[in-house]
Design a protein around this motif. Structure first.
Motif, PDB file in Angstrom:
ATOM      1  N   HIS A   1       7.793  53.233  -8.645  1.00 18.40           N
ATOM      2  CA  HIS A   1       6.817  53.596  -7.578  1.00 18.40           C
ATOM      3  C   HIS A   1       7.491  53.792  -6.204  1.00 18.40           C
ATOM      4  CE1 HIS A   1       4.068  51.215 -10.368  1.00 18.40           C
ATOM      5  NE2 HIS A   1       3.595  52.428 -10.166  1.00 18.40           N
ATOM      6  N   VAL A   2       8.248  52.967  -5.842  1.00 21.22           N
ATOM      7  CA  VAL A   2       8.571  52.778  -4.330  1.00 21.22           C
ATOM      8  C   VAL A   2       9.588  54.250  -4.129  1.00 21.22           C
ATOM      9  CG1 VAL A   2       9.436  51.523  -2.322  1.00 21.22           C
ATOM     10  CG2 VAL A   2       8.472  50.590  -4.029  1.00 21.22           C
ATOM     11  N   SER A   3      10.558  54.222  -5.180  1.00 22.50           N
ATOM     12  CA  SER A   3      11.381  55.574  -4.904  1.00 22.50           C
ATOM     13  C   SER A   3      10.531  56.836  -4.897  1.00 22.50           C
ATOM     14  CB  SER A   3      12.450  55.434  -6.179  1.00 22.50           C
ATOM     15  OG  SER A   3      13.179  56.686  -6.202  1.00 22.50           O
TER      16      SER A   3
ATOM     17  N   ALA B   1       0.568  46.335   3.170  1.00 19.16           N
ATOM     18  CA  ALA B   1       1.357  46.683   1.806  1.00 19.16           C
ATOM     19  C   ALA B   1       2.109  45.687   1.259  1.00 19.16           C
ATOM     20  CB  ALA B   1       2.398  47.908   2.278  1.00 19.16           C
ATOM     21  N   ALA B   2       2.640  44.784   2.137  1.00 21.34           N
ATOM     22  CA  ALA B   2       3.570  43.772   1.564  1.00 21.34           C
ATOM     23  C   ALA B   2       2.829  42.816   0.813  1.00 21.34           C
ATOM     24  CB  ALA B   2       4.219  42.933   2.952  1.00 21.34           C
ATOM     25  N   VAL B   3       1.772  42.330   1.217  1.00 20.28           N
ATOM     26  CA  VAL B   3       0.881  41.560   0.516  1.00 20.28           C
ATOM     27  C   VAL B   3       0.568  41.855  -0.770  1.00 20.28           C
ATOM     28  CG1 VAL B   3      -1.507  40.317   0.349  1.00 20.28           C
ATOM     29  CG2 VAL B   3      -0.194  40.240   2.561  1.00 20.28           C
TER      30      VAL B   3
ATOM     31  N   ALA C   1       6.755  47.796   5.160  1.00 24.27           N
ATOM     32  CA  ALA C   1       6.953  46.801   4.229  1.00 24.27           C
ATOM     33  C   ALA C   1       8.293  46.561   3.569  1.00 24.27           C
ATOM     34  CB  ALA C   1       5.757  46.674   3.103  1.00 24.27           C
ATOM     35  N   MET C   2       8.667  47.972   3.249  1.00 21.50           N
ATOM     36  CA  MET C   2       9.888  47.723   2.360  1.00 21.50           C
ATOM     37  C   MET C   2      11.051  47.363   3.117  1.00 21.50           C
ATOM     38  SD  MET C   2       9.073  48.113  -0.770  1.00 21.50           S
ATOM     39  CE  MET C   2      10.502  48.295  -1.400  1.00 21.50           C
ATOM     40  N   LEU C   3      11.277  47.979   4.259  1.00 24.47           N
ATOM     41  CA  LEU C   3      12.238  47.445   5.103  1.00 24.47           C
ATOM     42  C   LEU C   3      12.194  46.160   5.350  1.00 24.47           C
ATOM     43  CD1 LEU C   3      12.220  50.165   7.991  1.00 24.47           C
ATOM     44  CD2 LEU C   3      14.030  49.759   6.015  1.00 24.47           C
TER      45      LEU C   3
ATOM     46  N   MET D   1      16.923  51.691   2.308  1.00 26.19           N
ATOM     47  CA  MET D   1      16.805  50.342   2.206  1.00 26.19           C
ATOM     48  C   MET D   1      16.709  49.773   0.530  1.00 26.19           C
ATOM     49  SD  MET D   1      16.037  47.442   3.592  1.00 26.19           S
ATOM     50  CE  MET D   1      15.714  45.857   3.001  1.00 26.19           C
ATOM     51  N   LEU D   2      15.987  50.876  -0.338  1.00 24.42           N
ATOM     52  CA  LEU D   2      15.976  50.855  -1.704  1.00 24.42           C
ATOM     53  C   LEU D   2      17.239  50.281  -2.376  1.00 24.42           C
ATOM     54  CD1 LEU D   2      13.261  52.990  -2.993  1.00 24.42           C
ATOM     55  CD2 LEU D   2      13.584  50.781  -3.481  1.00 24.42           C
TER      56      LEU D   2
END
Lengths: 314, 349
Positions: A95-97, B75-77, B287-289, B336-337
């Protein structure tokens, strides 16, 4: 009421259906190939945007139209490789990628377009694909103008749907792709390399998506406008579910969808003023959601979709 | 190349991962700046001074960070519970229009102390409502919410466009499609005079702390985490999955709706279809960062806002398109991923 029938039996409507369907067919086939191998590719929206931009840019700089398509396909393949690296080799969240690739590919497309094309009032144009004259068929009454006044990529897209159906269901390669999407461990036991299959499917699938985008700038329109993809990529993802991961049904689904879209555009001009135009513009998205709700439960999802595969790890 | 799982995740690695990711993204963006034929270091310097170089620049960056903190938290939640809410953009617009409509049609004239909370609650409810549709489709028809939330963004923005071109159109706007303005008493107070920075910042910061507390100290927080780590196992352990997801969706959608409300009540005072330059989507990056950590969200939002504000300033004096900010932000998500991956795995010898 008579007006509605007039619209239904106008050749223009059916010609528009095929034109609207083409980018959806290409995008849906691309996404379908990725998902059959077990990888969800949410990069589709950005890859289509980038393909639309880079294909147009190549032609604008003197390449011929098919080279433009090829350049778009290669750019799609490059993003596909990146998605494979992140989701197959690293096993990261698909999803995120995918979303990251959509954000990256579309912003890169806008950046390069702004950088390389001078800002002018009217977006610059290219000479796009012209309708193909099919000897004999194009001259038929009604059927000729309705079905045989398309540009070459439209016919190629339909042939590709048939070809992909054949590859997936009738060849050893297709069996390898389906096995990898269902149970990669069993595939590996059969001597198939799931990593290689996934890389291949995602790369080729992404290339197809990019050509779907390029169709917009090289055939349907003749210039590149940011945000022109307008959620078509997301609609393709819905169409894959609607098609229950079968290329033939993907073709039918895209045509059906394009029919509603072409019909609502004509309805919109007939009912100008009576109903806000935004309601018509919502139709494609609402329709996609409805189609998902109707089919999702029955659909047989590839069992290993979104499951990363690491050798020796369960 | 093969990878093996690290025996334990070192805290140091987890903390420096975003720093490395941002550095990598900036380096890659440098290639694109060089491609434009501009001096890379000068460009970075202009971005930095454009974002923090003066009182005005710094308040502008913080103003931009406010909606990003809220969409980042949204997004984080959701992501923590594996609810893929990609619909923050649409929820933001519905929140904004709910606040504007209520202030213009009903709550206008109420004193600030009453009106502001009413508008905020209405916006949160509007955002929630929009996210509950895809959640219902998921629970009832097993429709993946990624696609439905994405598609609903387009529906929501068209709906707002319809309202501001119709019943909510401001007759004083010379025919432009924009909503009637928020009542003066419904506007959030300014934090610093002669700047655009408003009290929405305090609200966003407070909510980040509240979300952090809820996630780390309550039963609900544990349940939502369990739902995200392994839904099947969570159900066996007695987590009411449906109910937990509904609660997560209400918080996530509500936060995104609030992002729209603070933007319209703090900055613009009326709604157009240009209210958000993609705050909903940037919230995912934020959120991902932050590795989904609520306090980290605040820092990530300030970084993202600084990129946008700084790049705007930089492109005024250099021939580099402002889209460089979007590219850098997207690259930092991808980097970040990879960085998160290497906190969990290492290359096997």
């Amino acid at each position: 009421m008579m007006d509605l029938l007039d619209v239904l039996f106008s050749a223009g409507l059916w010609a528009a259906v095929l034109r609207i369907a083409t980018p959806l067919i290409l995008g849906t086939l691309g996404e379908l190939l990725c998902e059959r191998a077990g990888i969800l590719n949410l990069g589709i929206e950005g890859i289509m945007t980038f393909g639309a931009m880079i294909g147009w840019l190549a032609v604008y700089n003197g390449a011929d139209l098919w080279t433009g398509m090829l350049v778009a396909a290669l750019s799609g393949a490059a993003f596909g490789l990146l998605h494979s690296l992140l989701t197959v080799s690293f096993g990261l969240s698909q999803h995120v990628s995918g979303l990251g690739i959509t954000l990256f590919a579309s912003s890169l497309a806008y950046y390069l377009f702004r950088l390389l094309v001078p800002v002018v009032g009217i977006p610059p144009k290219i000479l796009s694909f012209q309708p193909l004259n099919v000897p004999g068929l194009s001259d038929l009454p009604f059927i000729g103008p309705a079905l045989f006044t398309q540009t070459a990529p439209t016919y190629v897209a339909m042939l590709l749907a048939v070809l992909m159906g054949w590859v997936i269901f009738r060849t050893p390669l297709g069996l390898a792709i389906r096995m990898t999407g269902e149970t990669p461990h069993a595939a590996e036991a059969q001597g198939i390399n799931p990593t290689a299959v996934r890389y291949g499917a995602v790369t080729v699938g992404s290339a197809l998506m990019a050509t779907g985008g390029a169709f917009l700038t090289l055939s349907a329109f003749d210039s590149f406008i940011p945000t022109m993809v307008q959620g078509r990529g997301w609609i393709c993802i819905a169409l894959v579910v609607f098609a229950t991961w079968r290329p033939g049904r993907a073709l039918i689904g895209a045509l059906l969808f394009a029919f509603f879209d072409a019909f609502q555009i004509r309805l919109q001009t007939m009912l100008t003023g009576a109903i806000p135009y935004q309601l018509f513009l919502m139709m494609p998205y609402v329709l996609s959601i409805a189609a998902l709700a109707a089919t999702a439960r029955r659909a047989r999802v590839p069992q290993a979709l979104m499951q990363p595969y690491r050798r020796g790890e369960r | 190349m093969r990878f093996e799982r690290r025996a334990h995740r070192s805290t140091v690695l987890v903390v420096i991962a975003p720093v490395i990711a941002v550095a990598a993204a900036l380096a890659l963006a440098g290639v694109l700046i060089a491609l434009a034929g501009s001096p890379v270091l000068t460009a970075y310097e202009r971005i930095l001074t454009g974002a923090f170089g003066s009182r005005l620049a710094a308040t502008e960056t913080l103003t931009r960070a406010v909606p990003l903190i809220l969409t980042g938290l949204a997004a984080a939640v959701a992501f923590r519970a594996r609810l893929w809410n990609i619909g923050a953009e649409g929820q933001l617009y519905l929140g904004a229009i709910a606040a504007a409509a209520l202030s213009a049609e009903l709550a206008g004239g109420l004193p600030s102390i009453l009106q502001i909370p009413i508008l905020l609650v209405a916006a949160a409810l509007a955002g929630m409502a929009l996210l509950l549709i895809p959640l219902w489709l998921r629970l009832r028809f097993s429709v993946d919410e990624v696609v439905t939330t994405l598609l609903l963004n387009f529906v929501a923005i068209l709906f707002v466009s319809m309202l501001i071109d119709g019943v909510l159109k401001d007759p004083m706007a010379f025919g432009w499609p924009q909503s009637k303005p928020i009542d003066e008493d419904g506007m959030l107070p300014k934090l610093i005079p002669r700047s655009r920075l408003h009290a929405g910042l305090l609200l966003a910061l407070a909510l980040a702390v509240v979300v952090h507390f809820v996630q780390s100290r309550t039963v609900f927080g544990t349940r939502s985490r369990a739902a995200g780590l392994n839904a099947t196992a969570a159900v066996f352990a007695g987590v009411p999955l449906g109910r937990t997801l509904v609660q997560v969706a209400m918080i996530s959608g509500g936060l995104a709706g609030l992002a729209g409300a603070v933007e319209v009540m703090g900055v613009t005072s009326y709604v157009t279809t240009e209210l958000s330059p993609g705050y909903g989507y940037s919230g995912i990056v934020v959120a991902m960062l932050a590795n989904l950590h609520p306090i980290g969200v605040v820092l990530a939002a300030i970084f993202t806002a600084a990129m946008f504000v700084g790049a705007d300033a930089m492109s005024r004096s250099m021939a580099i398109p402002t889209y460089i900010a979007d590219v850098t932000v997207a690259l930092s998500l991808l980097a970040m991923l990879v960085a998160i991956f290497f906190t969990q795995y290492r290359i096997a010898r």
